[in-house]
Design an enzyme around this catalytic site. Structure first.
Site: not given
Length: 382
Positions: A159, A253
């Site tokens: 990440h 998203e």
């Protein structure tokens, strides 16, 4: 406080879903245009970022720590000298690349990468810039300077984010990840984890950033509550920043990023815990959290690079948003009505390729990077 656009609830976002996993009723290939691709270049090892130079050549990063110039005929140049060391482990390495809006006069190039701490196993996303010097075919990166470091550094291989995009005002947005092991920090403002930050081109903090002057916060922060943002683009008509981020098990998203906005992670999310499918956080909506424009459930597509199409090269596609999908192995075409997502179409699934980046070239055509050990630059044909 979020702007009026942020008041769209996550229940309204959920209503966009016609069937599980889709943003809205999907267009079929017969309704749209089933495109083909041409191979521009190949032989790249896990390419991550693509940027066009004014003369039509391309800069491409390889995650292992190489940046190359690709000629218009697809010939790969040698790795550019001058890059600082990168931590090429897990999802880390040499990541995105962009050219300065005034590149024609200043020759500046910016890139993001995973940087080791001075001691220990920690690392973090950093952004550097340099001047691209030398004749074509013999360039090098000169006067390298780090303009941003994500703090704190974390012992993690996951990440990192991290797309780079210049706003219409010349400020640089840097999209960052939560580093996986520190997800709760995405909701606290004394760090850069799970944030999108905004800096001046030289690394200084813009005076109009939303947290400037607020005690106990990082003034670079533009928005927070992000998990792992790997796609970002400026809307050509409004100048707004749009971004995609990876959810965990579902919950990817597409966001219209809000200045000073909380985008929810990990307290408000459509994602579920890996393997278990159990709930994360407090639910899928909250009044003070910016709702996504769309999301993918129950299966993640792992959205990556993205671009708005401004050219007329593809009939009926001008103004659409194009998103690369890694897990979904597709180019996703998003149709918008204003800021509302009204349809999607998944293109190029027959390639069986992880699409890492999407850019519009100077010729008005779309260019893609495929993420594998023999990565390619593809041109999408009208």
């Amino acid at each position: 406080m979020p702007s009026p656009r942020a008041t769209t609830t996550r229940r309204q976002a959920l209503a966009l879903l016609a069937t599980p996993g889709l943003l809205a009723p999907a267009l079929t290939a017969a309704q749209g245009n089933a495109p083909k691709v041409a191979v521009v270049a190949h032989g790249l090892v896990n390419p991550w970022g693509l940027a066009f130079l004014p003369d039509g050549r391309m800069l491409v990063t390889e995650r292992a720590g190489r940046m190359r110039v690709i000629a218009a005929d697809g010939k790969l140049g040698p790795p550019l000298p001058g890059l600082p060391p990168v931590v090429a482990e897990g999802q880390g390495g040499l990541l995105d690349v962009v050219v300065d809006p005034r590149f024609a006069s200043n020759r500046l190039v910016y890139w993001s990468y995973s940087e080791a701490a001075a001691d220990g196993d920690a690392n973090g996303t950093a952004v550097a810039r340099a001047r691209l010097d030398g004749a074509p075919g013999a360039e090098r990166l000169a006067e390298v300077a780090v303009v941003f470091r994500q703090l704190p550094k974390v012992a993690s291989k996951l990440h990192f984010g991290s797309r780079l995009v210049f706003g219409s005002d010349g400020r640089l947005f840097i999209a960052l990840g939560d580093r996986f092991s520190r997800k709760d920090d995405a909701q606290t403002l004394d760090n850069h984890l799970g944030k999108i930050v905004r800096i001046e081109a030289d690394g200084k903090v813009p005076a109009d950033n939303p947290l400037v002057g607020r005690a106990g916060t990082r003034p670079e922060i533009w928005s927070w509550g992000h998990r792992n943002v790997q796609g970002a683009a400026i809307h050509p008509a409004t100048g707004d920043l749009w971004a995609t981020e990876h959810g965990p098990q579902g919950g990817d998203e597409l966001n219209l990023v809000q200045r000073g906005g909380n985008h929810g992670w990990p307290v408000i999310t459509f994602g579920r815990n890996y393997g278990l499918g159990t709930k994360i956080g407090d639910g899928t909506e909250r009044a003070d959290v910016v709702a996504p424009q769309a999301h993918w459930v129950p299966t993640s597509i792992a959205p990556s690079g993205m671009a708005f199409l401004t050219s007329d090269r593809y009939p009926g596609w001008k103004g659409n948003l194009f998103i690369g999908a890694l897990r979904g192995q597709a180019l996703v075409r998003i149709t918008l009505d204003g800021n509302k997502v009204v349809a999607q179409e998944r293109l190029l699934q027959s390639l069986n390729e992880r699409i890492r980046d999407v850019r519009q070239g100077p010729d008005g055509l779309l260019y893609l990077l495929t993420d594998n050990a023999d990565g390619r630059v593809l041109r999408v044909l009208p």
